[in-house]
Design a protein around this motif. Sequence first.
Motif, PDB file in Angstrom:
ATOM      1  N   GLY A 111     -20.256  18.435-106.491  1.00  0.00           N
ATOM      2  CA  GLY A 111     -19.491  17.447-105.700  1.00  0.00           C
ATOM      3  C   GLY A 111     -18.349  16.935-106.615  1.00  0.00           C
ATOM      4  N   GLU A 113     -15.606  18.894-107.147  1.00  0.00           N
ATOM      5  CA  GLU A 113     -14.029  19.872-106.982  1.00  0.00           C
ATOM      6  C   GLU A 113     -13.740  18.595-105.101  1.00  0.00           C
ATOM      7  OE1 GLU A 113     -15.004  22.958-104.989  1.00  0.00           O
ATOM      8  OE2 GLU A 113     -14.865  24.860-106.443  1.00  0.00           O
ATOM      9  N   GLU A 114     -14.803  17.427-105.300  1.00  0.00           N
ATOM     10  CA  GLU A 114     -14.353  16.535-104.055  1.00  0.00           C
ATOM     11  C   GLU A 114     -14.106  15.327-104.365  1.00  0.00           C
ATOM     12  OE1 GLU A 114     -17.760  18.355-103.662  1.00  0.00           O
ATOM     13  OE2 GLU A 114     -16.885  20.030-102.058  1.00  0.00           O
ATOM     14  N   ASN A 115     -14.512  14.858-106.091  1.00  0.00           N
ATOM     15  CA  ASN A 115     -14.481  13.895-106.573  1.00  0.00           C
ATOM     16  C   ASN A 115     -13.087  14.188-106.998  1.00  0.00           C
ATOM     17  OD1 ASN A 115     -13.507  12.149-108.602  1.00  0.00           O
ATOM     18  ND2 ASN A 115     -15.756  12.093-108.506  1.00  0.00           N
ATOM     19  N   GLU A 116     -12.323  12.693-106.089  1.00  0.00           N
ATOM     20  CA  GLU A 116     -10.805  11.873-106.515  1.00  0.00           C
ATOM     21  C   GLU A 116     -10.456  11.878-107.369  1.00  0.00           C
ATOM     22  OE1 GLU A 116      -6.928  11.978-104.395  1.00  0.00           O
ATOM     23  OE2 GLU A 116      -9.249  12.257-103.519  1.00  0.00           O
ATOM     24  N   ARG A 119      -9.622  15.137-108.885  1.00  0.00           N
ATOM     25  CA  ARG A 119      -8.657  15.948-109.112  1.00  0.00           C
ATOM     26  C   ARG A 119      -7.296  15.420-109.074  1.00  0.00           C
ATOM     27  NH1 ARG A 119      -9.604  16.275-102.359  1.00  0.00           N
ATOM     28  NH2 ARG A 119      -7.905  17.545-102.383  1.00  0.00           N
ATOM     29  N   THR A 149     -19.624  13.036-106.348  1.00  0.00           N
ATOM     30  CA  THR A 149     -19.138  12.927-105.441  1.00  0.00           C
ATOM     31  C   THR A 149     -17.192  11.620-105.644  1.00  0.00           C
ATOM     32  OG1 THR A 149     -20.281  14.381-103.906  1.00  0.00           O
ATOM     33  CG2 THR A 149     -18.042  13.455-102.723  1.00  0.00           C
TER      34      THR A 149
END
Length: 229
Positions: A111, A113-116, A119, A149
């Motif tokens: 998760g 790449e999906e973690n805000e 990012r 995530t």
Amino acid sequence: MSITVNAILREDQGKGASRRLRKKEMVPSIIYGGKKEPIMISLNIHEITHLLEDEHTFTSVLDLMVDKLEESVVLKDVQRHPAKNTINHVDFLRVDAKQALVTNTPLHFVGMEENEALRLGNMLNQFVVSVEISCLPKDLPNGINVDVTNLALGEHISLTNLIMPEGVIMTALQHDDIEAHDQTICSVSEPKVIEEEEEIIDTDESEAEGGEDQSEDSGDSKDGDAEEE
């Protein structure tokens, strides 16, 4: 997925025998554990090197074929040459389908790449990369997922937050005082900024000191010349 390791029996023991095996591109190895006596074996260096490139080899029950005899084992230890990083020795531990085994399994951080928060440029600090578990051979996982995530800035995940597969127990949390043995697995923090301190030079003072040094040097030089004469 079944992983097969091929081996042959070896009778010679000792450092000299091991050196001779390695020259033949064979790796001295051993099988131990259970109620049987240890068995000295050797492995093909190319085959075992290829198998060890797959993480599943470290986390699976292996089918070890010694001539025509099959043993169910797990990889217990791999010794490598300190300079060449080639495999010097491999230890295998017998497993019993009816008895729990204790081993280490890796943590898989999913998760990211999906973690805000990540990012946006923040960091995921990983403090623990594997845990010791106990389970029956049939329940042995290839790893434990750590879902990050929704992990926000300043938050963390600890051992007690992990969701273990059915039939798998984390040995660290089998103590009476769970809190004392719990530890942080990962956390999200701001990136570290390295501040460089710039030295401020006062030009006027620098020039003044330089002038004084020059006058002193010239005076010393004259005195030196006089003494030499």
